[in-house]
Design a protein around this motif. Structure first.
Motif, mmCIF file in Angstrom:
data_model
loop_
_atom_site.group_PDB
_atom_site.id
_atom_site.type_symbol
_atom_site.label_atom_id
_atom_site.label_comp_id
_atom_site.label_asym_id
_atom_site.label_seq_id
_atom_site.Cartn_x
_atom_site.Cartn_y
_atom_site.Cartn_z
ATOM 1 N N LEU A 11 0.827 -1.198 0.000
ATOM 2 C CA LEU A 11 0.000 0.000 0.000
ATOM 3 C C LEU A 11 0.866 1.253 0.000
ATOM 4 C CD1 LEU A 11 -2.876 1.202 0.387
ATOM 5 C CD2 LEU A 11 -2.394 1.196 2.837
ATOM 6 N N ALA A 12 0.632 2.118 -0.949
ATOM 7 C CA ALA A 12 1.355 3.381 -0.996
ATOM 8 C C ALA A 12 0.762 4.333 0.023
ATOM 9 C CB ALA A 12 1.247 3.988 -2.393
ATOM 10 N N VAL A 13 1.595 4.960 0.808
ATOM 11 C CA VAL A 13 1.146 5.890 1.822
ATOM 12 C C VAL A 13 1.131 7.289 1.211
ATOM 13 C CG1 VAL A 13 1.576 6.844 4.104
ATOM 14 C CG2 VAL A 13 2.170 4.472 3.614
ATOM 15 N N THR A 14 -0.058 7.810 1.035
ATOM 16 C CA THR A 14 -0.183 9.130 0.448
ATOM 17 C C THR A 14 -1.021 10.007 1.341
ATOM 18 O OG1 THR A 14 -2.136 8.432 -0.780
ATOM 19 C CG2 THR A 14 -0.021 8.232 -1.897
ATOM 20 N N GLY A 15 -0.708 11.266 1.365
ATOM 21 C CA GLY A 15 -1.479 12.203 2.181
ATOM 22 C C GLY A 15 -1.097 12.079 3.635
ATOM 23 N N ALA A 16 -1.734 12.883 4.467
ATOM 24 C CA ALA A 16 -1.439 12.882 5.887
ATOM 25 C C ALA A 16 -2.147 11.722 6.561
ATOM 26 C CB ALA A 16 -1.894 14.202 6.517
ATOM 27 N N ALA A 17 -1.435 11.012 7.421
ATOM 28 C CA ALA A 17 -2.039 9.917 8.153
ATOM 29 C C ALA A 17 -2.978 10.477 9.207
ATOM 30 C CB ALA A 17 -0.939 9.080 8.820
ATOM 31 N N LEU A 18 -4.136 9.853 9.340
ATOM 32 C CA LEU A 18 -5.125 10.263 10.325
ATOM 33 C C LEU A 18 -5.025 9.316 11.494
ATOM 34 C CD1 LEU A 18 -8.079 10.806 7.856
ATOM 35 C CD2 LEU A 18 -6.429 12.486 8.659
ATOM 36 N N ALA A 19 -4.748 9.825 12.681
ATOM 37 C CA ALA A 19 -4.444 8.943 13.788
ATOM 38 C C ALA A 19 -5.076 9.405 15.074
ATOM 39 C CB ALA A 19 -2.929 8.852 13.980
ATOM 40 N N TRP A 20 -5.222 8.457 15.998
ATOM 41 C CA TRP A 20 -5.504 8.837 17.374
ATOM 42 C C TRP A 20 -4.362 8.280 18.199
ATOM 43 C CZ3 TRP A 20 -6.186 5.570 21.556
ATOM 44 C CH2 TRP A 20 -6.342 4.202 21.245
ATOM 45 N N ILE A 199 -2.661 -4.176 6.735
ATOM 46 C CA ILE A 199 -2.334 -3.837 8.113
ATOM 47 C C ILE A 199 -0.816 -3.838 8.229
ATOM 48 C CG2 ILE A 199 -2.571 -4.517 10.535
ATOM 49 C CD1 ILE A 199 -5.092 -6.123 9.633
ATOM 50 N N THR A 200 -0.242 -2.738 8.737
ATOM 51 C CA THR A 200 1.212 -2.634 8.820
ATOM 52 C C THR A 200 1.648 -2.404 10.260
ATOM 53 O OG1 THR A 200 1.352 -1.710 6.588
ATOM 54 C CG2 THR A 200 3.255 -1.391 8.018
ATOM 55 N N LEU A 201 2.604 -3.223 10.714
ATOM 56 C CA LEU A 201 3.182 -3.105 12.052
ATOM 57 C C LEU A 201 4.520 -2.377 11.978
ATOM 58 C CD1 LEU A 201 2.595 -6.764 13.258
ATOM 59 C CD2 LEU A 201 1.628 -4.743 14.363
ATOM 60 N N ASP A 202 4.707 -1.414 12.871
ATOM 61 C CA ASP A 202 5.969 -0.694 12.972
ATOM 62 C C ASP A 202 6.356 -0.669 14.445
ATOM 63 O OD1 ASP A 202 8.155 0.939 12.896
ATOM 64 O OD2 ASP A 202 7.115 2.715 12.125
ATOM 65 N N VAL A 228 -0.774 -8.625 5.934
ATOM 66 C CA VAL A 228 -0.252 -8.019 7.161
ATOM 67 C C VAL A 228 1.235 -7.808 6.922
ATOM 68 C CG1 VAL A 228 0.059 -8.261 9.642
ATOM 69 C CG2 VAL A 228 -1.972 -9.229 8.556
ATOM 70 N N TYR A 229 1.683 -6.560 7.103
ATOM 71 C CA TYR A 229 3.037 -6.161 6.752
ATOM 72 C C TYR A 229 3.829 -5.742 7.984
ATOM 73 C CZ TYR A 229 1.519 -5.813 1.862
ATOM 74 O OH TYR A 229 1.030 -6.084 0.609
ATOM 75 N N TYR A 230 5.167 -5.763 7.814
ATOM 76 C CA TYR A 230 6.079 -5.167 8.779
ATOM 77 C C TYR A 230 6.763 -3.985 8.109
ATOM 78 C CZ TYR A 230 5.734 -10.018 10.434
ATOM 79 O OH TYR A 230 5.284 -11.251 10.819
ATOM 80 N N LYS A 231 6.949 -2.895 8.844
ATOM 81 C CA LYS A 231 7.742 -1.815 8.282
ATOM 82 C C LYS A 231 9.156 -2.332 8.079
ATOM 83 C CE LYS A 231 9.230 2.948 8.865
ATOM 84 N NZ LYS A 231 9.215 4.168 9.723
ATOM 85 N N ASN A 232 9.717 -2.050 6.930
ATOM 86 C CA ASN A 232 11.036 -2.566 6.578
ATOM 87 C C ASN A 232 12.103 -1.988 7.508
ATOM 88 O OD1 ASN A 232 13.576 -3.108 5.203
ATOM 89 N ND2 ASN A 232 12.336 -3.643 3.428
ATOM 90 N N VAL A 233 12.832 -2.869 8.211
ATOM 91 C CA VAL A 233 13.860 -2.400 9.149
ATOM 92 C C VAL A 233 15.056 -1.793 8.428
ATOM 93 C CG1 VAL A 233 13.191 -4.047 10.935
ATOM 94 C CG2 VAL A 233 14.924 -4.696 9.257
ATOM 95 N N SER A 234 15.154 -2.040 7.128
ATOM 96 C CA SER A 234 16.254 -1.477 6.338
ATOM 97 C C SER A 234 15.849 -0.222 5.588
ATOM 98 C CB SER A 234 16.781 -2.528 5.352
ATOM 99 O OG SER A 234 17.245 -3.670 6.034
ATOM 100 N N GLY A 235 14.608 0.206 5.777
ATOM 101 C CA GLY A 235 14.157 1.442 5.150
ATOM 102 C C GLY A 235 13.523 1.283 3.790
ATOM 103 N N GLY A 236 13.375 0.060 3.302
ATOM 104 C CA GLY A 236 12.778 -0.153 1.991
ATOM 105 C C GLY A 236 11.271 -0.297 2.087
ATOM 106 N N ALA A 237 10.690 -0.954 1.084
ATOM 107 C CA ALA A 237 9.247 -1.175 1.063
ATOM 108 C C ALA A 237 8.850 -2.122 2.186
ATOM 109 C CB ALA A 237 8.830 -1.759 -0.282
#
Length: 338
Positions: A11-20, A199-202, A228-237
């Protein structure tokens, strides 16, 4: 016995993330020794009944009746392929398969360890073998009533832990972001989680993760969650969960617990699911008509378990740290991202 790589576009992350982001500070991180108790030794730990096909790489315990394999499908079921001698030594009675009631078996293979069931019936009617492997009829070495009383108390107690991680939404994805080196706690409404296509875990590698999913039902097919994804620990996708992800991501999923304290139904689709599912009051469905089998790279703890041919659980039991919470408190109510 391997999950094939999912075919999905990150999933491409575009725009501002909306969070609580809750104002609460981090939860207590005092570890409980083997927080799931006896259940933590099994890839599948079911209080009542189970319908299974294909295989579980770990140990399987069912308190009620079990229907394993189906001569009409046709399908069988294998148990314990990845268990080590050390794993077997920890299991009650040394049994890799425990069924408290009747085991209706079609081509069930106990590859390591032994089995015990209240009664064993060859479900194939003589066309195929019932069980291949050492199994005896006898009393269960597991007190399922006692274990699930404790598990429900733990599940309810952990649902009251104050989150220290944030839940954000961007596009059609949900992102769970935590920075605590020991324990990251999230609270998310089941209705919001099932809206996510990804769903992405960081979280830091080595930390434990507790995701409290609040609500009576959760269905991954509601919006066709594809990964279900993990944020890349090496900075990639971002990296999608699969059986053979690199070691850093295996460490994350081995300490990941999805807690469904209020659920009566949890449904998985074809997506590979990392971590342990704790749903002590729910019927968990691994796959279903038109949605694929759905593997779990972890364990399933449920009131009932129903699967379709092809669904697997893998020997990746929970190894994380969770608070010593046994007294249920007020459940944290997550805010819906707006």
């Amino acid at each position: 016995m391997r999950t094939s790589a999912a075919v999905a576009t990150v999933l491409a992350v575009t725009g501002a993330a909306l969070a609580w982001a809750p104002a609460a500070s981090a939860a207590s991180t005092e570890c409980a020794t083997n927080p799931l108790g006896t259940a933590g030794l099994y890839a599948e730990f079911v209080e009542q009944d189970s319908v299974r096909h294909s295989d579980s790489e770990g140990a399987v315990a069912v308190g009620g009746d079990a229907t394993f394999g189906d001569p009409k499908a046709p399908s069988g079921f294998s148990v314990g392929y990845q268990l080590t001698p050390a794993d077997l030594a920890k299991l009650p009675g040394g049994h890799s398969l425990v069924v408290g009631g009747t085991l209706s078996a079609n081509q069930v293979v106990i590859t390591k360890g032994t089995g015990v069931a209240g009664k064993v019936v060859n479900a194939s009617g003589g066309k195929n073998f019932g069980v291949d492997g050492p199994i005896a009829e006898g009393a269960s070495p597991v007190d399922f009533g006692k274990e699930f009383t404790t598990l429900r108390s733990l599940s309810a107690g952990w649902a009251g832990e104050k989150p220290n991680g944030s839940v954000s939404a961007s596009g059609d994805g949900v992102f769970l972001t935590g920075t605590d080196a020991e324990l990251n706690v999230f609270a998310v409404d089941a209705a919001d989680l099932q809206k996510a296509r990804a769903i992405t875990l960081d979280v830091p590698v080595g930390s434990s993760t507790l995701v409290n999913v609040l609500g009576a039902t959760y269905d991954m097919s509601a919006n066709a969650t594809y990964g279900v994804y993990y944020k890349n620990v090496s900075g990639g996708a971002a990296v999608i969960d699969d059986y053979n992800v690199p070691d850093a991501y295996r460490t994350i999923r081995s300490k990941l617990l999805w807690n469904f304290p209020q659920a009566t139904t949890v449904k998985k689709n074809y997506t590979s699911w990392p971590g342990t599912i704790l749903a002590p009051g729910a019927t968990v469905h691994m796959g279903g008509p038109g949605v694929g089998p759905g593997h779990v790279n972890g364990a399933v703890i449920a009131e009932n378990l129903v699967t379709v041919p092809g669904a697997e659980t893998h020997q990746m039991t929970f190894a994380g740290c969770l608070p010593k919470e046994t007294t249920p408190g007020p459940v944290v109510t997550p805010e819906t991202p707006k």
